[in-house]
Design a protein around this motif. Structure first.
Motif, PDB file in Angstrom:
ATOM      1  N   VAL A 222       0.853  -1.189   0.000  1.00 41.37           N
ATOM      2  CA  VAL A 222       0.000   0.000   0.000  1.00 41.37           C
ATOM      3  C   VAL A 222       0.890   1.241   0.000  1.00 41.37           C
ATOM      4  O   VAL A 222       1.924   1.282   0.663  1.00 41.37           O
ATOM      5  CB  VAL A 222      -0.902   0.018   1.249  1.00 41.37           C
ATOM      6  CG1 VAL A 222      -1.795   1.253   1.250  1.00 41.37           C
ATOM      7  CG2 VAL A 222      -1.741  -1.250   1.317  1.00 41.37           C
ATOM      8  N   GLY A 223       0.518   2.248  -0.761  1.00 36.66           N
ATOM      9  CA  GLY A 223       1.191   3.541  -0.656  1.00 36.66           C
ATOM     10  C   GLY A 223       2.055   3.960  -1.822  1.00 36.66           C
ATOM     11  O   GLY A 223       2.636   5.051  -1.788  1.00 36.66           O
ATOM     12  N   LEU A 224       2.178   3.142  -2.867  1.00 30.65           N
ATOM     13  CA  LEU A 224       3.006   3.557  -4.003  1.00 30.65           C
ATOM     14  C   LEU A 224       2.216   4.466  -4.922  1.00 30.65           C
ATOM     15  O   LEU A 224       1.065   4.184  -5.268  1.00 30.65           O
ATOM     16  CB  LEU A 224       3.506   2.340  -4.791  1.00 30.65           C
ATOM     17  CG  LEU A 224       4.343   1.302  -4.053  1.00 30.65           C
ATOM     18  CD1 LEU A 224       5.061   0.410  -5.057  1.00 30.65           C
ATOM     19  CD2 LEU A 224       5.329   1.944  -3.100  1.00 30.65           C
ATOM     20  N   GLY A 225       2.831   5.570  -5.333  1.00 29.02           N
ATOM     21  CA  GLY A 225       2.169   6.544  -6.192  1.00 29.02           C
ATOM     22  C   GLY A 225       2.026   7.877  -5.497  1.00 29.02           C
ATOM     23  O   GLY A 225       1.800   7.925  -4.278  1.00 29.02           O
ATOM     24  N   GLU A 226       2.176   8.943  -6.236  1.00 33.51           N
ATOM     25  CA  GLU A 226       2.012  10.292  -5.701  1.00 33.51           C
ATOM     26  C   GLU A 226       0.628  10.802  -6.115  1.00 33.51           C
ATOM     27  O   GLU A 226       0.200  10.592  -7.255  1.00 33.51           O
ATOM     28  CB  GLU A 226       3.109  11.210  -6.237  1.00 33.51           C
ATOM     29  CG  GLU A 226       4.524  10.729  -5.918  1.00 33.51           C
ATOM     30  CD  GLU A 226       4.805  10.681  -4.426  1.00 33.51           C
ATOM     31  OE1 GLU A 226       4.241  11.499  -3.686  1.00 33.51           O
ATOM     32  OE2 GLU A 226       5.576   9.803  -4.002  1.00 33.51           O
ATOM     33  N   PRO A 227      -0.105  11.482  -5.222  1.00 28.50           N
ATOM     34  CA  PRO A 227      -1.545  11.674  -5.422  1.00 28.50           C
ATOM     35  C   PRO A 227      -1.995  12.736  -6.419  1.00 28.50           C
ATOM     36  O   PRO A 227      -3.198  12.876  -6.627  1.00 28.50           O
ATOM     37  CB  PRO A 227      -2.034  12.021  -4.015  1.00 28.50           C
ATOM     38  CG  PRO A 227      -0.866  12.666  -3.365  1.00 28.50           C
ATOM     39  CD  PRO A 227       0.335  11.946  -3.891  1.00 28.50           C
ATOM     40  N   VAL A 228      -1.101  13.474  -7.056  1.00 29.29           N
ATOM     41  CA  VAL A 228      -1.576  14.513  -7.988  1.00 29.29           C
ATOM     42  C   VAL A 228      -1.126  14.179  -9.409  1.00 29.29           C
ATOM     43  O   VAL A 228      -1.791  13.432 -10.119  1.00 29.29           O
ATOM     44  CB  VAL A 228      -1.108  15.920  -7.538  1.00 29.29           C
ATOM     45  CG1 VAL A 228      -1.716  16.988  -8.452  1.00 29.29           C
ATOM     46  CG2 VAL A 228      -1.553  16.195  -6.098  1.00 29.29           C
ATOM     47  N   PHE A 229       0.012  14.690  -9.841  1.00 25.53           N
ATOM     48  CA  PHE A 229       0.431  14.483 -11.226  1.00 25.53           C
ATOM     49  C   PHE A 229       1.142  13.159 -11.453  1.00 25.53           C
ATOM     50  O   PHE A 229       1.180  12.653 -12.571  1.00 25.53           O
ATOM     51  CB  PHE A 229       1.324  15.633 -11.689  1.00 25.53           C
ATOM     52  CG  PHE A 229       0.607  16.956 -11.737  1.00 25.53           C
ATOM     53  CD1 PHE A 229      -0.443  17.164 -12.609  1.00 25.53           C
ATOM     54  CD2 PHE A 229       0.977  17.984 -10.891  1.00 25.53           C
ATOM     55  CE1 PHE A 229      -1.123  18.372 -12.647  1.00 25.53           C
ATOM     56  CE2 PHE A 229       0.315  19.200 -10.915  1.00 25.53           C
ATOM     57  CZ  PHE A 229      -0.741  19.398 -11.806  1.00 25.53           C
ATOM     58  N   ASP A 230       1.710  12.582 -10.387  1.00 20.54           N
ATOM     59  CA  ASP A 230       2.456  11.334 -10.529  1.00 20.54           C
ATOM     60  C   ASP A 230       1.689  10.158  -9.952  1.00 20.54           C
ATOM     61  O   ASP A 230       2.247   9.289  -9.287  1.00 20.54           O
ATOM     62  CB  ASP A 230       3.829  11.453  -9.852  1.00 20.54           C
ATOM     63  CG  ASP A 230       4.717  12.466 -10.542  1.00 20.54           C
ATOM     64  OD1 ASP A 230       4.442  12.790 -11.709  1.00 20.54           O
ATOM     65  OD2 ASP A 230       5.687  12.930  -9.916  1.00 20.54           O
ATOM     66  N   LYS A 231       0.384  10.144 -10.189  1.00 18.60           N
ATOM     67  CA  LYS A 231      -0.426   9.008  -9.774  1.00 18.60           C
ATOM     68  C   LYS A 231       0.173   7.727 -10.335  1.00 18.60           C
ATOM     69  O   LYS A 231       0.737   7.719 -11.430  1.00 18.60           O
ATOM     70  CB  LYS A 231      -1.862   9.170 -10.269  1.00 18.60           C
ATOM     71  CG  LYS A 231      -2.643  10.307  -9.613  1.00 18.60           C
ATOM     72  CD  LYS A 231      -4.032  10.408 -10.214  1.00 18.60           C
ATOM     73  CE  LYS A 231      -4.922  11.371  -9.427  1.00 18.60           C
ATOM     74  NZ  LYS A 231      -4.492  12.767  -9.531  1.00 18.60           N
ATOM     75  N   LEU A 232       0.028   6.635  -9.614  1.00 16.48           N
ATOM     76  CA  LEU A 232       0.620   5.378 -10.047  1.00 16.48           C
ATOM     77  C   LEU A 232       0.073   4.953 -11.407  1.00 16.48           C
ATOM     78  O   LEU A 232       0.828   4.548 -12.293  1.00 16.48           O
ATOM     79  CB  LEU A 232       0.378   4.286  -9.005  1.00 16.48           C
ATOM     80  CG  LEU A 232       1.002   2.919  -9.306  1.00 16.48           C
ATOM     81  CD1 LEU A 232       2.498   3.036  -9.549  1.00 16.48           C
ATOM     82  CD2 LEU A 232       0.710   1.944  -8.166  1.00 16.48           C
TER      83      LEU A 232
END
Length: 362
Positions: A222-232
């Motif tokens: 759980v937790g991989l990916g950045e929540p705005v422009f770098d979504k997984l």
């Protein structure tokens, strides 16, 4: 030429042309102390190399990888890793006929218009041969992910209108064995036989056909990916759409999800007393651009290879009407060799996001 690098913390830069001396990749950001299995890297490249079966291009390349830097006594040193793959069987004469002619649905015209110069030998930098460098880098990313228990598996799920059934919930090693038991790399034997017959017929007609690849990622934390422009899923989409001939990407329920109601599509949570799970997985293992611990699933659609052995109308670099017919050695369907490319790009995304996640909280 910009745009030859991918990733932030685990970053690769590829170089070389289809008919140049070699192609290669530089990996920056690989942590020190990672055991590097050269035999594994070569095995990954062998799954992508040309000339491996009767339904692929007959160009003969061993794709033997050479390590130039960044590895000492079988381990990464933390410095840039440079990998080189020599070109051995390029036949530039096969492309002389289109030196001043634009091939339909290729990058000939756009490269000429953008740069004022183009390498007509096999497409130069736009050739799918560049993806061998990605596979080599992706193999090292897979070795990194293996330490975290993350598994990636892809297979050919469709050729033309022939679709394989959904993957059985088997261990990855069993799915791998099923996939590698046939030359089209489909984990369903019955569908694979139909696909092979279709591709062989298409090849005899001097034509090409497209297909789809399904990919699953298991044991992703759980937790991989950045929540705005770098979504997984955004990073995965960019990675897949950067592969030659890819025309579509969808994850989870994909386009079919747009036909559902919210009450049907929502993934309801349950718990085993440890961590939340979902009863369904329409989200494809990603919510809010961040992995939720469920299996990540996505599909990649490939167009038919643009080089066909038929006469086609086109224009030349002077704007005059012209006619062209494909020559040389080309894949009638790209998906059997693209399976490992899809896995490699997924591994590069996951490796980068895995390292980024390590510095996201105290």
């Amino acid at each position: 030429m910009a745009g030859n690098s991918f990733g932030q913390l685990f970053r690769i830069s590829t170089f070389g042309e289809s008919h140049g001396v070699a192609i290669g990749v530089i990996i920056d950001g690989c942590p020190a102390g990672l055991p590097i299995d050269l035999a594994f890297i070569q095995a990954e490249l062998d799954m992508r190399r040309p000339g491996q079966s009767r339904i692929t291009t007959q160009r003969k390349e061993s794709d033997t990888v050479q390590i130039l830097s960044g590895i000492f006594e079988g381990q990464s040193t933390g410095t840039p890793i440079a990998l080189l793959i020599p070109n051995e069987d390029h036949r530039s004469k096969d492309y002389e006929h289109n030196k001043n002619v634009y091939r339909p649905s290729h990058a000939d015209y756009t490269y000429d218009a953008k740069y004022g110069v183009r390498d007509h030998r096999g497409g130069g930098r736009s050739s799918a041969r560049e993806t061998a460098a990605r596979v080599a880098a992706g193999a090292i990313a897979k070795l990194l992910l293996k330490h975290a228990g993350i598994e990636i598996f892809a297979h050919v799920s469709a050729v033309g209108k022939i679709n394989a059934p959904a993957l059985a919930p088997l261990p990855v090693q069993e799915l791998f064995a099923l996939r590698e038991d046939n030359i089209v790399r489909c984990a369903d034997a019955a569908a694979a036989a139909e696909m092979i017959a279709c591709i062989e017929g298409i090849r005899k007609d001097g034509d090409t056909i497209g297909g789809k690849i399904n990919c699953v990622i298991r044991n992703c934390p759980v937790g991989l990916g950045e929540p705005v422009f770098d979504k997984l899923h955004a990073d995965l989409g960019k990675a897949m759409l950067s592969i030659n001939a890819v025309h579509g990407f969808e994850y989870g329920s994909g386009f079919e999800g747009s036909e559902m109601k919210g009450s049907e599509h929502n993934d309801i949570f349950e718990t085993d007393g440890k961590s939340p799970k979902t009863l369904t997985n329409f989200s494809g293992g990603i919510q809010g651009g961040i992995s939720n611990g469920m299996e990540i699933s996505f599909k990649v659609a490939f167009k038919p290879v643009a080089t066909i052995m038929h006469n086609q109308q086109t224009v030349d670099s002077e704007g005059n009407a012209a006619e062209i017919k494909g020559k040389g050695r080309h894949d009638p369907c790209v998906v059997p060799r693209a399976v490992v490319i899809v896995e490699a790009m997924a591994a590069l995304v996951l490796a980068d996001q895995f390292l980024r996640n390590k510095v996201s909280r105290l």
